[in-house]
Design an enzyme around this catalytic site. Structure first.
Site, PDB file in Angstrom:
ATOM      1  CB  SER A 155      -0.818  -0.128   1.298  1.00  0.00           C
ATOM      2  OG  SER A 155      -1.438   1.189   1.522  1.00  0.00           O
ATOM      3  CE1 TYR A 168      -4.471  -2.157   4.829  1.00  0.00           C
ATOM      4  CE2 TYR A 168      -3.546   0.139   4.481  1.00  0.00           C
ATOM      5  CZ  TYR A 168      -3.931  -1.325   3.776  1.00  0.00           C
ATOM      6  OH  TYR A 168      -3.874  -1.446   2.671  1.00  0.00           O
TER       7      TYR A 168
END
Ligand code: NDP
Length: 248
Positions: A155, A168
């Site tokens: 990501s 995350y």
């Protein structure tokens, strides 16, 4: 050529056996359907059986090879679960040509100062520990394939930290680390290549939950970001390892 511009031949993945985690929804679902449409036999891993069955049906009705289903919740997955999966793949196929680590949890979006340990651990468990365990357990089967590809899903916040992305973001940094360490270990001793791919903003349930105020249609659909996934899974990327790529 940029992987984002790759045009996959129809038979790119013929005779390949590919496992996709989080195959029931979002990008994992789209990737599984695209791999099957290019000739691969899919092993669909996810936590919601109905969603996996719907993907199974979609692959079959599109004329793809019959997939295998492996329902597993990565929050609680044990070494025994992973070994069972490896035995089943070994008995049925004898090898694994591709492994797409796609399943992830978004977790809490809040400052580190207010993050709960339980939510932190759950995200690390699914996004990092389960990916490690699956990779380690499936490595002998990947070594049996002529040219195997392992793809970790990263990501933007796994490459540069950003406020309020908490566990995350940290889990995606760890994912990049796992990819780099494994790629370095295998580079000169194995035909298994290992890379990471950042899908970029994509219109899925996870993106909509991270950005509730955003117009979801301003982001591409999962189907639109697949060229880089196909590139990394197919033999055109043989020789590429240890790279952090972007799908957009
Ligand atoms: P979704 O939330 O839409 O889909 C995630 C999939 O993973 C679902 O099928 C989900 O299952 C499965 N999953 C989640 N937790 C578990 C678990 N504990 N055990 C088994 N399966 C699980 O996410 P996306 O498709 O958007 O994301 C796919 C990947 O791309 C993720 O790694 C994400 O971090 C990454 N990513 C996505 C971006 C985006 O904009 N969408 C941007 C950057 C990275 P179920 O359907 O049953 O909930």
């Amino acid at each position: 050529m940029r992987p984002q511009d790759y045009q996959a031949p129809d038979d790119l993945l013929r005779d390949k056996v590919i496992l996709v985690t989080g195959a029931g929804d979002g990008i994992g679902r789209a990737a599984a359907l695209a791999f099957a449409a290019r000739g691969a036999t899919l092993i669909l891993l996810g936590r919601t059986v109905e969603k996996l069955e719907a993907v199974y049906d979609a692959i079959e009705s599109a004329g793809g090879a019959q997939p295998a289903l492996f329902p597993l919740d990565l929050t609680t997955a044990t070494e025994q679960d992973c070994e069972q999966l490896a035995s089943a793949i070994g008995e049925t196929f004898g090898r694994l040509d591709g492994l797409l680590h796609n399943a992830s949890l978004l977790g809490e979006r809040r400052p580190i100062a207010n993050s709960s340990l339980s939510a932190w651990q759950e995200v690390m468990q699914v996004n990092v520990n389960a990916a490690f365990l699956l990779t380690r357990t499936l490595l002998p089967l990947l070594e049996q394939a002529p040219q195997a590809s392992v793809v970790f899903t990263s990501s933007g916040v796994g490459r540069r930290g950003r406020a309020y992305w908490g566990a995350y973001a940290v889990s995606k940094f760890a994912t990049e680390g796992l990819m780099q360490v494994l790629a370095d270990e295998l580079e000169n001793t194995s035909r298994v290549r290992v890379n990471s791919l950042n899908p970029g903003a994509t219109n899925t349930a996870m993106r909509r939950s991270a950005y509730p105020a955003e117009d979801p249609t301003r982001n591409p659909s999962p189907d639109e970001i697949l060229p880089a996934y196909l590139y990394l899974m197919g033999d055109d990327s043989v020789g590429m390892t240890g790279q952090a790529l972007d799908a957009q």
